[in-house]
Design an enzyme around this catalytic site. Structure first.
Site, PDB file in Angstrom:
ATOM      1  N   GLU A  27       3.199 -14.870   2.480  1.00  0.00           N
ATOM      2  CA  GLU A  27       3.619 -13.735   1.634  1.00  0.00           C
ATOM      3  C   GLU A  27       4.852 -13.049   2.199  1.00  0.00           C
ATOM      4  O   GLU A  27       5.588 -12.392   1.467  1.00  0.00           O
ATOM      5  CB  GLU A  27       2.511 -12.670   1.539  1.00  0.00           C
ATOM      6  CG  GLU A  27       1.317 -13.053   0.715  1.00  0.00           C
ATOM      7  CD  GLU A  27       0.216 -13.700   1.566  1.00  0.00           C
ATOM      8  OE1 GLU A  27       0.555 -14.414   2.554  1.00  0.00           O
ATOM      9  OE2 GLU A  27      -0.952 -13.501   1.228  1.00  0.00           O
ATOM     10  N   ASP A  80       9.197  -7.898   5.861  1.00  0.00           N
ATOM     11  CA  ASP A  80       8.058  -7.035   6.156  1.00  0.00           C
ATOM     12  C   ASP A  80       7.809  -6.871   7.652  1.00  0.00           C
ATOM     13  O   ASP A  80       6.831  -7.400   8.194  1.00  0.00           O
ATOM     14  CB  ASP A  80       6.798  -7.545   5.444  1.00  0.00           C
ATOM     15  CG  ASP A  80       5.866  -6.375   5.131  1.00  0.00           C
ATOM     16  OD1 ASP A  80       6.094  -5.283   5.695  1.00  0.00           O
ATOM     17  OD2 ASP A  80       4.927  -6.546   4.344  1.00  0.00           O
ATOM     18  N   SER A 135       0.826  -1.214   0.000  1.00  0.00           N
ATOM     19  CA  SER A 135       0.000   0.000   0.000  1.00  0.00           C
ATOM     20  C   SER A 135       0.857   1.260   0.000  1.00  0.00           C
ATOM     21  O   SER A 135       0.477   2.276  -0.564  1.00  0.00           O
ATOM     22  CB  SER A 135      -0.921   0.013   1.218  1.00  0.00           C
ATOM     23  OG  SER A 135      -1.189  -1.276   1.687  1.00  0.00           O
ATOM     24  N   ALA A 186      15.960 -11.705  -2.184  1.00  0.00           N
ATOM     25  CA  ALA A 186      15.589 -13.126  -2.099  1.00  0.00           C
ATOM     26  C   ALA A 186      15.114 -13.536  -3.487  1.00  0.00           C
ATOM     27  O   ALA A 186      14.023 -13.169  -3.909  1.00  0.00           O
ATOM     28  CB  ALA A 186      14.498 -13.317  -1.051  1.00  0.00           C
ATOM     29  N   SER A 218       4.436   1.124  -0.416  1.00  0.00           N
ATOM     30  CA  SER A 218       5.803   0.868  -0.854  1.00  0.00           C
ATOM     31  C   SER A 218       5.870   0.038  -2.120  1.00  0.00           C
ATOM     32  O   SER A 218       4.921  -0.655  -2.473  1.00  0.00           O
ATOM     33  CB  SER A 218       6.559   0.132   0.249  1.00  0.00           C
ATOM     34  OG  SER A 218       5.963  -1.142   0.452  1.00  0.00           O
ATOM     35  N   GLU A 246       8.210 -15.290  -3.067  1.00  0.00           N
ATOM     36  CA  GLU A 246       7.421 -15.554  -1.862  1.00  0.00           C
ATOM     37  C   GLU A 246       7.035 -17.020  -1.720  1.00  0.00           C
ATOM     38  O   GLU A 246       6.699 -17.673  -2.694  1.00  0.00           O
ATOM     39  CB  GLU A 246       6.112 -14.749  -1.918  1.00  0.00           C
ATOM     40  CG  GLU A 246       6.295 -13.256  -1.851  1.00  0.00           C
ATOM     41  CD  GLU A 246       4.976 -12.512  -2.044  1.00  0.00           C
ATOM     42  OE1 GLU A 246       3.919 -13.183  -2.147  1.00  0.00           O
ATOM     43  OE2 GLU A 246       5.018 -11.275  -2.093  1.00  0.00           O
ATOM     44  N   ASP A 269       2.718 -10.136  11.737  1.00  0.00           N
ATOM     45  CA  ASP A 269       2.006 -10.390  10.482  1.00  0.00           C
ATOM     46  C   ASP A 269       2.709 -11.491   9.688  1.00  0.00           C
ATOM     47  O   ASP A 269       2.922 -11.371   8.484  1.00  0.00           O
ATOM     48  CB  ASP A 269       1.873  -9.111   9.656  1.00  0.00           C
ATOM     49  CG  ASP A 269       0.795  -9.221   8.571  1.00  0.00           C
ATOM     50  OD1 ASP A 269      -0.062 -10.128   8.668  1.00  0.00           O
ATOM     51  OD2 ASP A 269       0.819  -8.405   7.641  1.00  0.00           O
TER      52      ASP A 269
HETATM   53  N1  ADE Z   1       9.772  -8.881  -2.557  1.00  0.00           N
HETATM   54  C1  ADE Z   1       9.646  -8.156  -1.440  1.00  0.00           C
HETATM   55  N2  ADE Z   1      10.800  -8.088  -0.796  1.00  0.00           N
HETATM   56  C2  ADE Z   1      11.698  -8.790  -1.517  1.00  0.00           C
HETATM   57  C3  ADE Z   1      13.078  -9.109  -1.352  1.00  0.00           C
HETATM   58  N3  ADE Z   1      13.767  -8.675  -0.301  1.00  0.00           N
HETATM   59  N4  ADE Z   1      13.656  -9.874  -2.276  1.00  0.00           N
HETATM   60  C4  ADE Z   1      12.938 -10.317  -3.319  1.00  0.00           C
HETATM   61  N5  ADE Z   1      11.657 -10.054  -3.529  1.00  0.00           N
HETATM   62  C5  ADE Z   1      11.040  -9.297  -2.636  1.00  0.00           C
END
Ligand code: ADE
Length: 314
Positions: free
Chosen positions: A163, A177, A44, A116, A46, A120, A159
């Site tokens: 995801e 997150d 929302s 990453a 970012s 997810e 949370d």
């Molecule tokens: N999506 C949200 N955060 C991420 C991250 N740190 N690496 C890869 N995809 C993402």
């Protein structure tokens, strides 16, 4: 290149670094130090983008938050909580996304995070329908290990859901997150604000607007259930009906659900936060050690957990 340098100088006051983080301690960075690439995710307030740090060629995920949008919605505090949680967690655990730098300019806040590469956990579960018991065991163990570290630093995530579990190059978990996180001051044990996602919200949050580290254990129970069953433990036709089910502990296991996993989920999804496995003080029969010792984790080598290869996703 000259423009970029001028820009860097102009906004150098805003540039910042993460105190105490080792490999970036001396360097201050600004947006123009990075080449921004594709969008990895949007929230929302970012947008997360792939970015290359020009100086080293290293890839990162940069979370860009719009200052005006944050201010208009009184979310500056939330952004600060996220940054402070990540700073407090530092580079101390492989299962938690690391903040390399945080900086801002006139328009945005920037959090430079571990990239990453395998996205997810949610997309994995959706794509596969569900995960094998082996896979679930491996990811549940990594979650337990990361949660213990997080809680030892006084950070509650609040949370946790698939995801927010990212997968790195080796398909290991990285929790992300922390925008809904809570930093407990020393001596403080409970937080009184309402956050979270309907399906993973704990009864104490719904009933008393209270969260403790044990609320993350409730979410762990919901996540283990979901990985194996391929559906939510608690799901009503509306948020309200989902909450009703949570408060009444109204859920059932599908046929064929692994027996030990079932026992573990039943010991995590308890209405009383203090009774949940892993929530007791050290030395008590339901402390973190007892959680690690649960029969579901019998095949896990906790010492090599972050070096062992991930089981094939099947
Ligand atoms: N999506 C949200 N955060 C991420 C991250 N740190 N690496 C890869 N995809 C993402």
């Amino acid at each position: 290149a000259r423009d970029a340098k001028a820009g860097a100088r102009a906004s150098s006051r805003a540039a910042s670094r993460v105190r105490g983080s080792r490999n970036s301690s001396a360097t201050r960075v600004v947006a123009s130090d990075f080449q921004f690439g594709e969008i990895l995710g949007e929230g929302s307030y970012s947008t997360v983008m792939r970015a290359v740090y020009r100086a080293t060629g290293q890839e990162y995920a940069i979370k860009v938050l719009d200052k005006n949008h944050l201010k208009r919605n009184q979310k500056m505090q939330t952004a600060m909580v996220e940054k402070n949680s990540l700073v407090r967690l530092g580079s101390g655990h492989p299962g938690i996304v690391r903040l390399h730098w945080a900086f801002h300019d006139d328009w945005s806040l920037y959090f430079v995070l571990d990239l990453a590469r395998n996205g997810e956990m949610q997309s994995r579960i959706s794509r596969m329908g569900s995960l094998s018991t082996e896979c679930t065991r491996y990811y549940a163990a990594q979650l337990v290990d990361a949660l213990e570290y997080m809680h030892s630093k006084g950070v509650i995530h609040r949370d946790l859901k698939p995801e927010n579990l990212l997968l790195d190059d080796a398909f290991r978990i990285k929790i992300t997150d922390f925008g809904t996180g809570k930093l407990l001051d020393s001596g403080e044990e409970k937080a009184k604000t309402f956050v979270g996602t309907a399906q993973y919200v704990s009864p104490e949050l719904l009933e008393a607007c209270e969260t403790t580290p044990s609320s993350d254990l409730w979410a762990l129970g919901c996540i283990i259930y979901q990985m194996i069953a391929g559906r939510f433990a608690f799901q009503g036709l509306s948020e309200y009906l989902t909450w009703q089910k949570i408060k009444q502990l109204d859920y059932t296991f599908p046929e064929g659900f692994d027996e030990q996993a079932k026992d573990l989920v039943q010991k995590l999804l308890l209405r009383d936060p203090e009774q949940r496995l892993g929530a007791g003080p050290p030395g008590s029969p339901n402390d973190m050690q007892a959680l690690r010792a649960h029969p579901f984790f019998a095949g896990i080598n906790w010492k090599t957990l972050w070096k062992d290869p991930a089981p094939p996703l099947e």
